[in-house]
Design a protein around this motif. Structure first.
Motif, short mmCIF file in Angstrom:
data_model
loop_
_atom_site.label_atom_id
_atom_site.label_comp_id
_atom_site.label_asym_id
_atom_site.label_seq_id
_atom_site.Cartn_x
_atom_site.Cartn_y
_atom_site.Cartn_z
N ASP A 154 0.86 -1.18 0.00
CA ASP A 154 0.00 0.00 0.00
C ASP A 154 0.90 1.23 0.00
O ASP A 154 1.55 1.54 1.00
CB ASP A 154 -0.90 -0.04 1.24
N TRP A 155 0.94 1.94 -1.13
CA TRP A 155 1.86 3.06 -1.26
C TRP A 155 1.54 4.17 -0.27
O TRP A 155 2.44 4.82 0.27
CB TRP A 155 1.89 3.60 -2.69
N GLN A 156 0.25 4.40 -0.01
CA GLN A 156 -0.13 5.48 0.90
C GLN A 156 0.36 5.17 2.32
O GLN A 156 0.88 6.03 3.01
CB GLN A 156 -1.65 5.67 0.91
N LYS A 157 0.22 3.94 2.74
CA LYS A 157 0.68 3.52 4.06
C LYS A 157 2.20 3.67 4.16
O LYS A 157 2.73 4.19 5.16
CB LYS A 157 0.26 2.07 4.32
N ASP A 158 2.92 3.21 3.12
CA ASP A 158 4.38 3.34 3.11
C ASP A 158 4.80 4.81 3.11
O ASP A 158 5.74 5.20 3.81
CB ASP A 158 4.97 2.62 1.90
N PHE A 159 4.10 5.63 2.34
CA PHE A 159 4.43 7.05 2.26
C PHE A 159 4.24 7.71 3.63
O PHE A 159 5.11 8.45 4.10
CB PHE A 159 3.55 7.73 1.20
N ASP A 160 3.11 7.44 4.26
CA ASP A 160 2.85 8.02 5.59
C ASP A 160 3.87 7.54 6.61
O ASP A 160 4.33 8.31 7.46
CB ASP A 160 1.44 7.67 6.06
N PHE A 161 4.24 6.26 6.53
CA PHE A 161 5.23 5.70 7.45
C PHE A 161 6.56 6.44 7.31
O PHE A 161 7.17 6.84 8.31
CB PHE A 161 5.40 4.20 7.16
N CYS A 162 7.00 6.65 6.08
CA CYS A 162 8.28 7.32 5.85
C CYS A 162 8.20 8.82 6.16
O CYS A 162 9.15 9.42 6.67
CB CYS A 162 8.74 7.10 4.41
N ARG A 163 7.08 9.44 5.85
CA ARG A 163 6.92 10.88 6.06
C ARG A 163 6.97 11.21 7.56
O ARG A 163 7.48 12.25 7.95
CB ARG A 163 5.60 11.35 5.47
N HIS A 164 6.48 10.31 8.38
CA HIS A 164 6.46 10.55 9.83
C HIS A 164 7.53 9.72 10.54
O HIS A 164 7.38 9.38 11.71
CB HIS A 164 5.08 10.21 10.39
N ALA A 165 8.61 9.42 9.84
CA ALA A 165 9.66 8.58 10.41
C ALA A 165 10.29 9.20 11.64
O ALA A 165 10.75 8.49 12.53
CB ALA A 165 10.72 8.29 9.36
N ASP A 166 10.30 10.56 11.71
CA ASP A 166 10.91 11.21 12.86
C ASP A 166 10.09 11.01 14.14
O ASP A 166 10.59 11.17 15.24
CB ASP A 166 11.11 12.70 12.59
N LYS A 167 8.81 10.61 14.00
CA LYS A 167 7.94 10.40 15.16
C LYS A 167 7.81 8.92 15.53
O LYS A 167 7.18 8.59 16.52
CB LYS A 167 6.57 10.99 14.88
N ILE A 168 8.40 8.05 14.72
CA ILE A 168 8.31 6.61 14.94
C ILE A 168 9.57 6.15 15.66
O ILE A 168 10.68 6.53 15.27
CB ILE A 168 8.15 5.85 13.60
N PRO A 169 9.42 5.33 16.72
CA PRO A 169 10.62 4.86 17.44
C PRO A 169 11.55 4.07 16.52
O PRO A 169 11.09 3.32 15.66
CB PRO A 169 10.07 3.96 18.54
N LEU A 170 12.83 4.26 16.70
CA LEU A 170 13.83 3.57 15.89
C LEU A 170 14.05 2.18 16.49
O LEU A 170 14.78 1.99 17.45
CB LEU A 170 15.14 4.37 15.88
N THR A 171 13.37 1.19 15.90
CA THR A 171 13.51 -0.19 16.34
C THR A 171 13.96 -1.03 15.15
O THR A 171 13.79 -0.61 13.99
CB THR A 171 12.15 -0.75 16.85
N PRO A 172 14.52 -2.21 15.40
CA PRO A 172 14.92 -3.06 14.26
C PRO A 172 13.75 -3.39 13.33
O PRO A 172 13.91 -3.42 12.11
CB PRO A 172 15.46 -4.33 14.93
N GLY A 173 12.56 -3.57 13.89
CA GLY A 173 11.38 -3.87 13.07
C GLY A 173 11.02 -2.72 12.16
O GLY A 173 10.69 -2.91 10.98
#
Length: 131
Positions: free
Chosen positions: A5-24
């Motif tokens: 799902d490109w929209q889901k991937d785009f949102d995930f990457c766009r808000h990467a600074d708010k997502i915890p940096l985990t191996p997953g």
């Protein structure tokens, strides 16, 4: 590769600074990046004229997948008919044992089996009245 799902991937990457940096999360980002880079490469080849073979092969694979699905459906239907036929034969054998007049029982059971065959296999002629 699986469809993403490109929209889901785009949102995930766009808000990467708010997502915890985990191996997953790092692994998910790499999968998304690899997938979309491959998609971009294929689209570039298609647009440049070199990707016609890819489109032809995708179409061919889609047709083969449709044929496989139809074959599986036919096999499932045949298996269901086989089970119904086994059940009808077992019922006929059980019914035969209950009759004291075995000749009459055989005629009744034969009629039951012929009716079962005519419903499971339409090309098998149904018994005529009085048979």
């Amino acid at each position: 590769m699986t469809q993403r799902d490109w929209q889901k991937d785009f949102d995930f990457c766009r808000h990467a600074d708010k997502i915890p940096l985990t191996p997953g999360n790092v692994r998910e980002s790499m999968f998304a990046l690899t997938y979309w880079l491959q998609e971009a490469k294929e689209l570039q080849e298609i647009m440049s004229g070199r990707g016609r073979e890819i489109l032809r092969l995708r179409s061919l694979l889609g047709g083969l997948n449709d044929e496989l699905t139809a074959t599986e459906d036919r096999a499932d239907a045949a298996e269901a008919r086989e089970q119904q036929l086994k059940d009808a034969v077992q019922l006929a054998v059980n019914d035969l044992e209950l009759w004291s007049d075995k000749t009459l029982a055989a005629k009744v059971v034969l009629g039951q089996l012929q009716r079962t065959l005519s419903t499971l296999y339409p090309d098998t002629p149904a018994p005529k009245e009085g048979e």
